[in-house]
Design a protein around this motif. Structure first.
Motif, short mmCIF file in Angstrom:
data_model
loop_
_atom_site.label_atom_id
_atom_site.label_comp_id
_atom_site.label_asym_id
_atom_site.label_seq_id
_atom_site.Cartn_x
_atom_site.Cartn_y
_atom_site.Cartn_z
N TYR A 5 0.83 -1.20 0.00
CA TYR A 5 0.00 0.00 0.00
C TYR A 5 0.87 1.26 0.00
CZ TYR A 5 -3.18 3.67 1.41
OH TYR A 5 -3.88 4.85 1.45
N PHE A 6 1.87 1.30 0.87
CA PHE A 6 2.71 2.49 0.96
C PHE A 6 3.57 2.70 -0.29
CE2 PHE A 6 1.68 2.34 5.53
CZ PHE A 6 1.18 3.63 5.64
N ILE A 7 4.05 1.62 -0.89
CA ILE A 7 4.78 1.75 -2.16
C ILE A 7 3.84 2.29 -3.23
CG2 ILE A 7 5.89 0.48 -4.05
CD1 ILE A 7 7.02 -1.42 -1.93
N TYR A 8 2.65 1.72 -3.30
CA TYR A 8 1.66 2.11 -4.30
C TYR A 8 1.24 3.56 -4.12
CZ TYR A 8 -2.65 1.62 -7.11
OH TYR A 8 -3.64 1.77 -8.03
N LYS A 9 1.03 3.99 -2.87
CA LYS A 9 0.54 5.35 -2.62
C LYS A 9 1.65 6.39 -2.68
CE LYS A 9 -2.00 8.25 0.60
NZ LYS A 9 -2.75 8.33 1.84
N TYR A 10 2.74 6.16 -2.00
CA TYR A 10 3.74 7.22 -1.83
C TYR A 10 4.85 7.20 -2.88
CZ TYR A 10 1.36 8.13 2.50
OH TYR A 10 0.40 8.42 3.43
N ILE A 11 5.18 6.05 -3.43
CA ILE A 11 6.23 6.01 -4.45
C ILE A 11 5.63 6.12 -5.84
CG2 ILE A 11 8.08 4.63 -5.46
CD1 ILE A 11 8.65 3.58 -2.65
N PHE A 12 4.56 5.35 -6.09
CA PHE A 12 3.95 5.35 -7.43
C PHE A 12 2.72 6.23 -7.54
CE2 PHE A 12 6.00 0.96 -7.73
CZ PHE A 12 7.12 1.48 -8.32
N PHE A 68 -0.41 6.08 -6.74
CA PHE A 68 -1.61 5.41 -7.26
C PHE A 68 -1.63 5.34 -8.79
CE2 PHE A 68 -3.61 6.84 -3.12
CZ PHE A 68 -3.60 5.58 -2.56
N ASN A 69 -0.47 5.40 -9.40
CA ASN A 69 -0.35 5.31 -10.86
C ASN A 69 0.34 3.99 -11.16
OD1 ASN A 69 -0.09 5.69 -13.56
ND2 ASN A 69 1.38 7.36 -13.41
N LEU A 70 -0.33 3.09 -11.86
CA LEU A 70 0.18 1.75 -12.06
C LEU A 70 0.34 1.45 -13.54
CD1 LEU A 70 0.87 -0.51 -10.04
CD2 LEU A 70 -1.34 -1.49 -10.51
N SER A 98 3.67 -2.52 -11.57
CA SER A 98 2.95 -3.66 -11.02
C SER A 98 3.91 -4.80 -10.73
CB SER A 98 1.86 -4.11 -11.99
OG SER A 98 1.25 -5.29 -11.54
N GLY A 99 4.84 -5.04 -11.64
CA GLY A 99 5.84 -6.08 -11.45
C GLY A 99 6.73 -5.80 -10.25
N ILE A 100 7.17 -4.56 -10.12
CA ILE A 100 8.03 -4.17 -8.99
C ILE A 100 7.29 -4.37 -7.67
CG2 ILE A 100 9.13 -2.20 -7.85
CD1 ILE A 100 9.80 -1.16 -10.70
N ILE A 101 6.05 -3.88 -7.61
CA ILE A 101 5.28 -4.01 -6.37
C ILE A 101 5.04 -5.47 -6.03
CG2 ILE A 101 3.01 -3.62 -5.33
CD1 ILE A 101 2.95 -0.90 -6.68
N ASN A 102 4.69 -6.29 -7.02
CA ASN A 102 4.46 -7.71 -6.75
C ASN A 102 5.73 -8.40 -6.28
OD1 ASN A 102 1.69 -9.03 -7.39
ND2 ASN A 102 1.91 -7.34 -8.84
N PHE A 103 6.87 -8.08 -6.89
CA PHE A 103 8.12 -8.70 -6.47
C PHE A 103 8.49 -8.30 -5.05
CE2 PHE A 103 12.66 -9.20 -5.98
CZ PHE A 103 12.86 -10.48 -6.47
N VAL A 104 8.49 -7.00 -4.78
CA VAL A 104 8.86 -6.50 -3.45
C VAL A 104 7.88 -7.01 -2.39
CG1 VAL A 104 9.08 -4.42 -2.02
CG2 VAL A 104 10.09 -4.47 -4.30
#
Length: 169
Positions: A87-94, A96-98, A103-109
């Protein structure tokens, strides 16, 4: 959370639970396909409180289908931690833009962090007799599971984007 988002999250978690239940274990640890569907549900809801609920439900579902000895409590803990990390990677780093790469980075991490948390609790707290095999399990289970979930997560996120386009048409 909107009703349609709640239903979609429930369907995704059910799909992930089925994948988690039928995936064969590697050295006693099952690669967790439930994570890819949990992450996709988090991408849909974009809400921290819903992320916590989705993560806890996913943890309980994983707890019910784990094949790892003593893996019940670690299943809940790792889903909660990885859900919050995603959630924090998705909200603060990306922001909410996917896209496919994000998507691959978030799934791997997310999968890698989940695997590390799970193994840390499962091996060092609940089955200390396996502590000598921790690094072997990371290399032979967590890393391949992270790669598999990355591919599955990319496929699922592309499917979600396609379904949104079809609904608008």
């Amino acid at each position: 959370m909107k009703t349609k988002d709640m239903i979609l999250a429930a369907v995704l978690l059910a799909l992930g639970t089925i994948l988690h239940a039928i995936t064969p274990p590697i050295y006693g640890v099952t690669p967790d396909m439930l994570l890819a569907t949990m992450f996709l549900a988090i991408f849909i809801v974009k809400n921290f409180s819903s992320t916590v609920v989705i993560s806890l439900v996913a943890g309980v579902l994983a707890m019910l289908t784990t094949k790892f000895p003593g893996g019940q409590i670690p299943s809940i803990i790792d889903k909660l931690v990885s859900g919050i990390v995603v959630y924090f990677i998705y909200k603060y780093i990306f922001k909410f833009n996917l896209n496919t790469i994000k998507s691959g980075i978030i799934n791997f991490v997310g999968t890698f962090s989940s695997g590390l948390v799970f193994l840390t609790f499962a091996v060092f707290v609940f089955t200390p007799s396996m502590k000598d095999s921790f690094l072997v399990l990371v290399g032979t289970v967590v890393l391949p599971a992270s790669i598999m979930n990355t591919v599955l997560g990319i496929i699922l996120s592309k499917s979600l984007k396609l379904s949104k386009k079809l609904r608008k048409a």
